[in-house]
Motif scaffolding. Sequence first.
Motif, PDB file in Angstrom:
ATOM      1  N   VAL A 196       5.488  -5.819  -2.743  1.00 31.01           N
ATOM      2  CA  VAL A 196       4.481  -4.910  -3.292  1.00 31.01           C
ATOM      3  C   VAL A 196       3.207  -5.707  -3.566  1.00 31.01           C
ATOM      4  O   VAL A 196       3.233  -6.702  -4.292  1.00 31.01           O
ATOM      5  N   ASN A 197       2.128  -5.270  -2.957  1.00 32.79           N
ATOM      6  CA  ASN A 197       0.835  -5.913  -3.184  1.00 32.79           C
ATOM      7  C   ASN A 197       0.030  -5.109  -4.181  1.00 32.79           C
ATOM      8  O   ASN A 197       0.021  -3.871  -4.109  1.00 32.79           O
ATOM      9  N   HIS A 198      -0.667  -5.805  -5.045  1.00 33.04           N
ATOM     10  CA  HIS A 198      -1.542  -5.108  -5.991  1.00 33.04           C
ATOM     11  C   HIS A 198      -2.874  -5.841  -6.056  1.00 33.04           C
ATOM     12  O   HIS A 198      -2.920  -7.057  -6.237  1.00 33.04           O
ATOM     13  N   ALA A 213      -5.988 -12.455   7.828  1.00 37.53           N
ATOM     14  CA  ALA A 213      -5.490 -11.955   9.106  1.00 37.53           C
ATOM     15  C   ALA A 213      -4.153 -12.623   9.411  1.00 37.53           C
ATOM     16  O   ALA A 213      -4.030 -13.844   9.314  1.00 37.53           O
ATOM     17  N   HIS A 214      -3.155 -11.813   9.743  1.00 41.04           N
ATOM     18  CA  HIS A 214      -1.834 -12.377  10.038  1.00 41.04           C
ATOM     19  C   HIS A 214      -1.018 -11.413  10.894  1.00 41.04           C
ATOM     20  O   HIS A 214      -1.350 -10.238  10.998  1.00 41.04           O
ATOM     21  N   CYS A 215       0.042 -11.936  11.490  1.00 43.11           N
ATOM     22  CA  CYS A 215       1.071 -11.113  12.122  1.00 43.11           C
ATOM     23  C   CYS A 215       2.308 -11.230  11.239  1.00 43.11           C
ATOM     24  O   CYS A 215       2.543 -12.286  10.647  1.00 43.11           O
ATOM     25  N   ASP A 216       3.101 -10.196  11.187  1.00 45.65           N
ATOM     26  CA  ASP A 216       4.294 -10.268  10.335  1.00 45.65           C
ATOM     27  C   ASP A 216       5.394 -11.044  11.048  1.00 45.65           C
ATOM     28  O   ASP A 216       5.677 -10.796  12.226  1.00 45.65           O
ATOM     29  N   PRO A 217       6.023 -11.987  10.347  1.00 48.50           N
ATOM     30  CA  PRO A 217       6.994 -12.873  10.993  1.00 48.50           C
ATOM     31  C   PRO A 217       8.364 -12.244  11.248  1.00 48.50           C
ATOM     32  O   PRO A 217       9.153 -12.781  12.005  1.00 48.50           O
ATOM     33  N   THR A 269      -2.258  -7.897  14.687  1.00 49.27           N
ATOM     34  CA  THR A 269      -2.846  -8.771  13.659  1.00 49.27           C
ATOM     35  C   THR A 269      -3.512  -7.837  12.657  1.00 49.27           C
ATOM     36  O   THR A 269      -4.203  -6.891  13.037  1.00 49.27           O
ATOM     37  N   HIS A 270      -3.268  -8.070  11.376  1.00 49.55           N
ATOM     38  CA  HIS A 270      -3.854  -7.199  10.356  1.00 49.55           C
ATOM     39  C   HIS A 270      -4.258  -7.999   9.133  1.00 49.55           C
ATOM     40  O   HIS A 270      -3.844  -9.159   8.983  1.00 49.55           O
ATOM     41  N   ARG A 271      -5.073  -7.394   8.299  1.00 45.43           N
ATOM     42  CA  ARG A 271      -5.547  -8.053   7.080  1.00 45.43           C
ATOM     43  C   ARG A 271      -5.840  -6.990   6.028  1.00 45.43           C
ATOM     44  O   ARG A 271      -5.814  -5.788   6.340  1.00 45.43           O
ATOM     45  N   SER A 279      -8.311   0.210  -7.775  1.00 46.93           N
ATOM     46  CA  SER A 279      -7.223  -0.752  -7.583  1.00 46.93           C
ATOM     47  C   SER A 279      -6.331  -0.192  -6.471  1.00 46.93           C
ATOM     48  O   SER A 279      -6.292   1.016  -6.233  1.00 46.93           O
ATOM     49  N   ARG A 280      -5.644  -1.078  -5.761  1.00 46.49           N
ATOM     50  CA  ARG A 280      -4.852  -0.662  -4.602  1.00 46.49           C
ATOM     51  C   ARG A 280      -3.456  -1.263  -4.717  1.00 46.49           C
ATOM     52  O   ARG A 280      -3.318  -2.474  -4.941  1.00 46.49           O
ATOM     53  N   THR A 281      -2.454  -0.414  -4.592  1.00 51.78           N
ATOM     54  CA  THR A 281      -1.067  -0.890  -4.617  1.00 51.78           C
ATOM     55  C   THR A 281      -0.405  -0.408  -3.337  1.00 51.78           C
ATOM     56  O   THR A 281      -0.550   0.760  -2.979  1.00 51.78           O
ATOM     57  N   THR A 282       0.281  -1.296  -2.632  1.00 49.74           N
ATOM     58  CA  THR A 282       0.984  -0.889  -1.415  1.00 49.74           C
ATOM     59  C   THR A 282       2.427  -1.386  -1.501  1.00 49.74           C
ATOM     60  O   THR A 282       2.698  -2.429  -2.108  1.00 49.74           O
ATOM     61  N   ILE A 283       3.319  -0.605  -0.878  1.00 49.31           N
ATOM     62  CA  ILE A 283       4.736  -0.995  -0.904  1.00 49.31           C
ATOM     63  C   ILE A 283       5.162  -1.345   0.516  1.00 49.31           C
ATOM     64  O   ILE A 283       5.205  -0.481   1.392  1.00 49.31           O
TER      65      ILE A 283
HETATM   66  O1  AKG Z   1      -0.856  -4.285   1.696  1.00 50.60           O
HETATM   67  C1  AKG Z   1      -1.178  -4.032   2.839  1.00 50.60           C
HETATM   68  O2  AKG Z   1      -1.940  -3.112   3.153  1.00 50.60           O
HETATM   69  C2  AKG Z   1      -0.656  -4.895   3.960  1.00 50.60           C
HETATM   70  C3  AKG Z   1       0.438  -5.804   3.558  1.00 50.60           C
HETATM   71  C4  AKG Z   1       0.869  -6.726   4.629  1.00 50.60           C
HETATM   72  O3  AKG Z   1       0.298  -6.826   5.674  1.00 50.60           O
HETATM   73  C5  AKG Z   1       2.050  -7.589   4.413  1.00 50.60           C
HETATM   74  O4  AKG Z   1       2.584  -7.595   3.296  1.00 50.60           O
HETATM   75  O5  AKG Z   1       2.458  -8.292   5.361  1.00 50.60           O
END
Ligand code: AKG
Length: 337
Positions: A196-198, A213-217, A269-271, A279-283
């Motif tokens: 979870v990113n916040h 910028a990254h690719c998911d491993p 590739t995403h960032r 504020s932004r929270t993602t799961i």
């Molecule tokens: O929080 C996001 O929007 C992306 C998160 C992400 O790319 C990751 O956790 O690998």
Amino acid sequence: MDILISNWSRVRCLPEKYIFPAERRPGNHKVSVSKDIPIIDLERINGPERDQIIQQIIKASQEFGLFQVINHGVSRELMEKTMQMFRQFFESPAEFKARFYSNDLNASCRLYTSTLNYENEEVHYWRDNLTHRCHPLEDHITHWPDDPPYYRKVVAEYSIEVRKFLLMILELICNGMGLESRFFEGELSKNQSLSVNHHIPCPDPSATIGMQAHCDPNLISMLQQGDVCGLQALKDGQWVGVEPLPGAFVVIPGLQLRVISNGKLASATHRVVTDLEKSRTTIGTFLIPSSDVLIQPADCLLGSSAMLYRGYTYEEFFGTFTGNNCEAEMALERFKL
Ligand SMILES: O=C(O)CCC(=O)C(=O)O
Ligand SMILES: [Fe+2]
């Protein structure tokens, strides 16, 4: 100052340690959302349009390496309840969150800020992260936060549902590519992590970044984006915004899918850029191979094409990944033929 950004009260000026050198800044962080990112509607997946939908998934994975999914079967109520709970978690008092603070890659539950390399990095990313394992549930649930009091119940239900969803996407990929049914079940998708990113509102989104910028491993990732923009994908050399569509999941094939498909499926590739006001929270949920499973291009997908990667264990890949400052694509270079 407390190092978790979620413990800060509103900041008016970007602290120096968060100001990126010019060449690493996001540039135009306000790119508009792309209408070209494929949206896969699973509502009729069990009807006559099944093959057509499968082809959409394959095409999206080949051309974008990222797509959105709607009508995926996970209830909106559960999605909202889970999101609400994580927001509450990040807003809880610093003393409570301190119980989970850890920079240790092997910690069963870790709450940290920026990256695991916080102590040594030149500049920090504008994010806090909570990560823990979710599968098999009984092995991990006792390490999870127990506050809010319903945390474990909600996250257990969510983890089970999103696992089913990801395994369904993997099965559709098997069908579409001609891999045997349930090819990815078992060791290739044995582990599941929640991430979870916040990000709190950022006083200068042009000078810093939430996630580089990254690719998911891993094998495959999915993301519940919430309702604030921030995720961007690289398409034909340009950054495009991934729209936070209500009720949708973003799916990103991981690098292990790229290898198993011998390069047929892409991994975007995403960032993440920050927001001035919200504020932004993602799961995020990742399916990850077990350490000793052999990853290699699937025989039946090779046809007459040459094998692009040599076989390796996921443990070998992961060691190279962490040894390369968590640059997954750079780590993969070592396994290219
Ligand atoms: O929080 C996001 O929007 C992306 C998160 C992400 O790319 C990751 O956790 O690998
Ligand atoms: Fe990612």
